[in-house]
Design a protein around this motif. Structure first.
Motif, PDB file in Angstrom:
ATOM      1  N   GLU A 243       0.805  -1.225   0.000  1.00 51.32           N
ATOM      2  CA  GLU A 243       0.000   0.000   0.000  1.00 51.32           C
ATOM      3  C   GLU A 243       0.836   1.272   0.000  1.00 51.32           C
ATOM      4  O   GLU A 243       0.508   2.241  -0.687  1.00 51.32           O
ATOM      5  N   ARG A 244       1.925   1.301   0.770  1.00 49.74           N
ATOM      6  CA  ARG A 244       2.764   2.503   0.800  1.00 49.74           C
ATOM      7  C   ARG A 244       3.501   2.684  -0.532  1.00 49.74           C
ATOM      8  O   ARG A 244       3.630   3.814  -1.031  1.00 49.74           O
ATOM      9  N   LEU A 245       3.976   1.584  -1.113  1.00 49.85           N
ATOM     10  CA  LEU A 245       4.618   1.673  -2.425  1.00 49.85           C
ATOM     11  C   LEU A 245       3.619   2.115  -3.490  1.00 49.85           C
ATOM     12  O   LEU A 245       3.975   2.839  -4.421  1.00 49.85           O
TER      13      LEU A 245
ATOM     14  N   ASP B 214       1.971   5.903  -7.433  1.00 50.13           N
ATOM     15  CA  ASP B 214       0.898   6.698  -8.019  1.00 50.13           C
ATOM     16  C   ASP B 214       1.372   8.133  -8.274  1.00 50.13           C
ATOM     17  O   ASP B 214       1.095   8.715  -9.331  1.00 50.13           O
ATOM     18  N   ALA B 215       2.111   8.685  -7.307  1.00 50.19           N
ATOM     19  CA  ALA B 215       2.626  10.052  -7.451  1.00 50.19           C
ATOM     20  C   ALA B 215       3.671  10.130  -8.561  1.00 50.19           C
ATOM     21  O   ALA B 215       3.668  11.067  -9.373  1.00 50.19           O
ATOM     22  N   VAL B 216       4.574   9.153  -8.608  1.00 46.99           N
ATOM     23  CA  VAL B 216       5.617   9.147  -9.652  1.00 46.99           C
ATOM     24  C   VAL B 216       4.981   8.977 -11.025  1.00 46.99           C
ATOM     25  O   VAL B 216       5.325   9.678 -11.986  1.00 46.99           O
ATOM     26  N   LEU B 217       4.046   8.049 -11.133  1.00 48.50           N
ATOM     27  CA  LEU B 217       3.358   7.807 -12.400  1.00 48.50           C
ATOM     28  C   LEU B 217       2.654   9.070 -12.888  1.00 48.50           C
ATOM     29  O   LEU B 217       2.748   9.443 -14.065  1.00 48.50           O
TER      30      LEU B 217
ATOM     31  N   VAL C   3      -6.720  14.062 -20.423  1.00 51.41           N
ATOM     32  CA  VAL C   3      -5.985  12.976 -21.069  1.00 51.41           C
ATOM     33  C   VAL C   3      -5.184  12.185 -20.036  1.00 51.41           C
ATOM     34  O   VAL C   3      -5.152  10.953 -20.067  1.00 51.41           O
ATOM     35  N   ARG C   4      -4.560  12.894 -19.109  1.00 48.61           N
ATOM     36  CA  ARG C   4      -3.805  12.186 -18.066  1.00 48.61           C
ATOM     37  C   ARG C   4      -4.716  11.268 -17.261  1.00 48.61           C
ATOM     38  O   ARG C   4      -4.353  10.121 -16.967  1.00 48.61           O
ATOM     39  N   SER C   5      -5.900  11.754 -16.894  1.00 53.60           N
ATOM     40  CA  SER C   5      -6.817  10.941 -16.092  1.00 53.60           C
ATOM     41  C   SER C   5      -7.244   9.684 -16.839  1.00 53.60           C
ATOM     42  O   SER C   5      -7.437   8.625 -16.232  1.00 53.60           O
ATOM     43  N   ARG C   6      -7.340   9.771 -18.159  1.00 50.21           N
ATOM     44  CA  ARG C   6      -7.741   8.605 -18.941  1.00 50.21           C
ATOM     45  C   ARG C   6      -6.596   7.605 -19.067  1.00 50.21           C
ATOM     46  O   ARG C   6      -6.831   6.409 -19.260  1.00 50.21           O
ATOM     47  N   ILE C   7      -5.361   8.085 -18.951  1.00 46.32           N
ATOM     48  CA  ILE C   7      -4.212   7.184 -19.013  1.00 46.32           C
ATOM     49  C   ILE C   7      -3.987   6.468 -17.685  1.00 46.32           C
ATOM     50  O   ILE C   7      -3.687   5.273 -17.656  1.00 46.32           O
ATOM     51  N   VAL C   8      -4.153   7.183 -16.566  1.00 48.86           N
ATOM     52  CA  VAL C   8      -3.767   6.628 -15.261  1.00 48.86           C
ATOM     53  C   VAL C   8      -4.950   6.209 -14.403  1.00 48.86           C
ATOM     54  O   VAL C   8      -4.757   5.881 -13.234  1.00 48.86           O
ATOM     55  N   ASN C   9      -6.170   6.205 -14.946  1.00 51.58           N
ATOM     56  CA  ASN C   9      -7.293   5.801 -14.098  1.00 51.58           C
ATOM     57  C   ASN C   9      -7.197   4.323 -13.746  1.00 51.58           C
ATOM     58  O   ASN C   9      -6.407   3.567 -14.310  1.00 51.58           O
ATOM     59  N   ARG C  10      -8.007   3.905 -12.802  1.00 48.98           N
ATOM     60  CA  ARG C  10      -7.907   2.556 -12.256  1.00 48.98           C
ATOM     61  C   ARG C  10      -8.076   1.469 -13.313  1.00 48.98           C
ATOM     62  O   ARG C  10      -7.330   0.490 -13.344  1.00 48.98           O
ATOM     63  N   GLU C  11      -9.034   1.628 -14.201  1.00 47.24           N
ATOM     64  CA  GLU C  11      -9.252   0.613 -15.227  1.00 47.24           C
ATOM     65  C   GLU C  11      -8.056   0.514 -16.168  1.00 47.24           C
ATOM     66  O   GLU C  11      -7.630  -0.584 -16.541  1.00 47.24           O
ATOM     67  N   SER C  12      -7.495   1.651 -16.550  1.00 45.74           N
ATOM     68  CA  SER C  12      -6.323   1.647 -17.428  1.00 45.74           C
ATOM     69  C   SER C  12      -5.147   0.954 -16.762  1.00 45.74           C
ATOM     70  O   SER C  12      -4.419   0.177 -17.404  1.00 45.74           O
TER      71      SER C  12
ATOM     72  N   GLY D 279       6.701   2.516  -7.871  1.00 46.37           N
ATOM     73  CA  GLY D 279       7.334   3.006  -6.645  1.00 46.37           C
ATOM     74  C   GLY D 279       8.595   2.239  -6.308  1.00 46.37           C
ATOM     75  O   GLY D 279       9.597   2.823  -5.869  1.00 46.37           O
ATOM     76  N   ALA D 280       8.581   0.926  -6.516  1.00 40.88           N
ATOM     77  CA  ALA D 280       9.752   0.104  -6.231  1.00 40.88           C
ATOM     78  C   ALA D 280      10.914   0.460  -7.157  1.00 40.88           C
ATOM     79  O   ALA D 280      12.071   0.567  -6.714  1.00 40.88           O
ATOM     80  N   VAL D 281      10.625   0.640  -8.454  1.00 40.21           N
ATOM     81  CA  VAL D 281      11.674   1.026  -9.406  1.00 40.21           C
ATOM     82  C   VAL D 281      12.262   2.379  -9.014  1.00 40.21           C
ATOM     83  O   VAL D 281      13.480   2.588  -9.066  1.00 40.21           O
ATOM     84  N   TYR D 282      11.401   3.297  -8.604  1.00 38.82           N
ATOM     85  CA  TYR D 282      11.860   4.626  -8.191  1.00 38.82           C
ATOM     86  C   TYR D 282      12.818   4.534  -7.002  1.00 38.82           C
ATOM     87  O   TYR D 282      13.896   5.150  -7.007  1.00 38.82           O
ATOM     88  N   LEU D 283      12.443   3.760  -5.986  1.00 38.85           N
ATOM     89  CA  LEU D 283      13.304   3.642  -4.804  1.00 38.85           C
ATOM     90  C   LEU D 283      14.584   2.869  -5.106  1.00 38.85           C
ATOM     91  O   LEU D 283      15.638   3.152  -4.535  1.00 38.85           O
ATOM     92  N   ASP D 284      14.506   1.906  -5.997  1.00 37.58           N
ATOM     93  CA  ASP D 284      15.652   1.052  -6.292  1.00 37.58           C
ATOM     94  C   ASP D 284      16.644   1.730  -7.234  1.00 37.58           C
ATOM     95  O   ASP D 284      17.862   1.637  -7.031  1.00 37.58           O
ATOM     96  N   HIS D 285      16.151   2.430  -8.245  1.00 39.16           N
ATOM     97  CA  HIS D 285      17.045   2.964  -9.290  1.00 39.16           C
ATOM     98  C   HIS D 285      16.940   4.474  -9.488  1.00 39.16           C
ATOM     99  O   HIS D 285      17.735   5.030 -10.249  1.00 39.16           O
ATOM    100  N   GLY D 286      15.956   5.133  -8.864  1.00 41.19           N
ATOM    101  CA  GLY D 286      15.847   6.574  -9.015  1.00 41.19           C
ATOM    102  C   GLY D 286      14.754   6.999  -9.985  1.00 41.19           C
ATOM    103  O   GLY D 286      14.160   6.187 -10.688  1.00 41.19           O
ATOM    104  N   TYR D 287      14.511   8.308 -10.017  1.00 41.53           N
ATOM    105  CA  TYR D 287      13.399   8.843 -10.803  1.00 41.53           C
ATOM    106  C   TYR D 287      13.551   8.590 -12.297  1.00 41.53           C
ATOM    107  O   TYR D 287      12.587   8.220 -12.970  1.00 41.53           O
ATOM    108  N   GLU D 288      14.752   8.774 -12.840  1.00 40.02           N
ATOM    109  CA  GLU D 288      14.932   8.624 -14.283  1.00 40.02           C
ATOM    110  C   GLU D 288      14.634   7.198 -14.729  1.00 40.02           C
ATOM    111  O   GLU D 288      14.040   6.978 -15.793  1.00 40.02           O
TER     112      GLU D 288
END
Length: 250
Positions: A66-68, A73-76, A99-108, A147-156
């Protein structure tokens, strides 16, 4: 030397199977993300649903994804926002938000998770219903993976994962843009032409991090026609109206 009697050999076999399983998991993560995992624990956590933690007495909620999910969600959202900002330099904020909401909504997110095979990695209580899994579990795991990729390897690295492994292969942005419209207005116009009454029933559900996710059911002459979801009431109603228009053949 490995003894062939007693318990030494079975113990050796156990650890060999354990290492083999770990190697397969690492390979799966590398295949999905394009990078070999450094901190494997982060990725195992990303695929651990809260229902698995509740099965184990004494375990706490921080051992689920849940925390990840909250972080991912924020990084995405940031990655997709930057992508659209650069891709459409002359479009207004409202267009970019839609457009962003249609890309990142729950169903997508659920659909993307299935396309890259995350459902085979998610660990959850077998008692979870199929509808619950399809509604949120896989999409939540995908956000946790970001979130895991972000913490493991960074934002880029997280940015490249989202763009190269999710958006470009699986999201038809051109099609999304061409169909981005005020579906509620179109549905009202149709209803007025045909003497129908349109109304929406709304429900809200709190997600990780205190964010609300809304579902909207559109009813025509009090008959449910379609349901949509979004991070705002407007987004949920727009998606419900879009699906209602599809159901009406428009």
């Amino acid at each position: 030397m490995v003894q062939r009697s007693g318990r030494t050999l079975p113990l050796f076999g156990f650890f060999r199977r354990l290492l083999g399983h770990d190697r397969q998991f690492r390979q799966a993560i590398a295949s999905v993300t394009g990078r070999a995992p450094g901190n494997v624990r982060l990725y195992r956590l990303a695929f651990t649903h809260a229902s698995m933690v509740r099965q184990q007495p004494g375990q706490t909620r921080h051992l689920s994804n849940e925390r990840l999910e909250f972080l991912g969600d924020a990084v995405l959202g940031a990655v997709v926002a930057e992508f659209l900002f650069r891709k459409f330099p002359y479009e207004p904020e409202g267009f970019l938000t839609e457009v962003r909401s249609r890309i990142v909504n729950r169903e997508s997110m659920n659909q993307l998770a299935l396309k890259i095979g995350l459902d085979a990695l998610v660990q959850l209580d077998a008692g979870q219903s199929r509808s619950a899994r399809s509604r949120s579990v896989n999409g939540n795991a995908l956000e946790a993976l970001v979130g895991a990729v972000y913490l493991d390897h960074g934002y880029e690295a997280a940015r490249q994962f989202v763009l190269k492994r999710l958006i470009r292969p699986f999201v038809d942005v051109k099609a999304l843009v061409s169909t981005t419209a005020n579906f509620k207005s179109k549905l009202i116009e149709w209803a007025q032409r045909h003497g129908k009454a349109v109304r929406y029933e709304l429900n809200g559900e709190q997600r990780t991090g205190g964010v609300m996710e809304f579902s909207a059911t559109v009813l025509i002459d009090d008959e449910a026609v379609a349901t949509g979801m979004g991070l705002s009431k407007k987004q949920a109603e727009q998606q419900a109206a879009e699906r209602a228009l599809d159901a009406l053949g428009m």
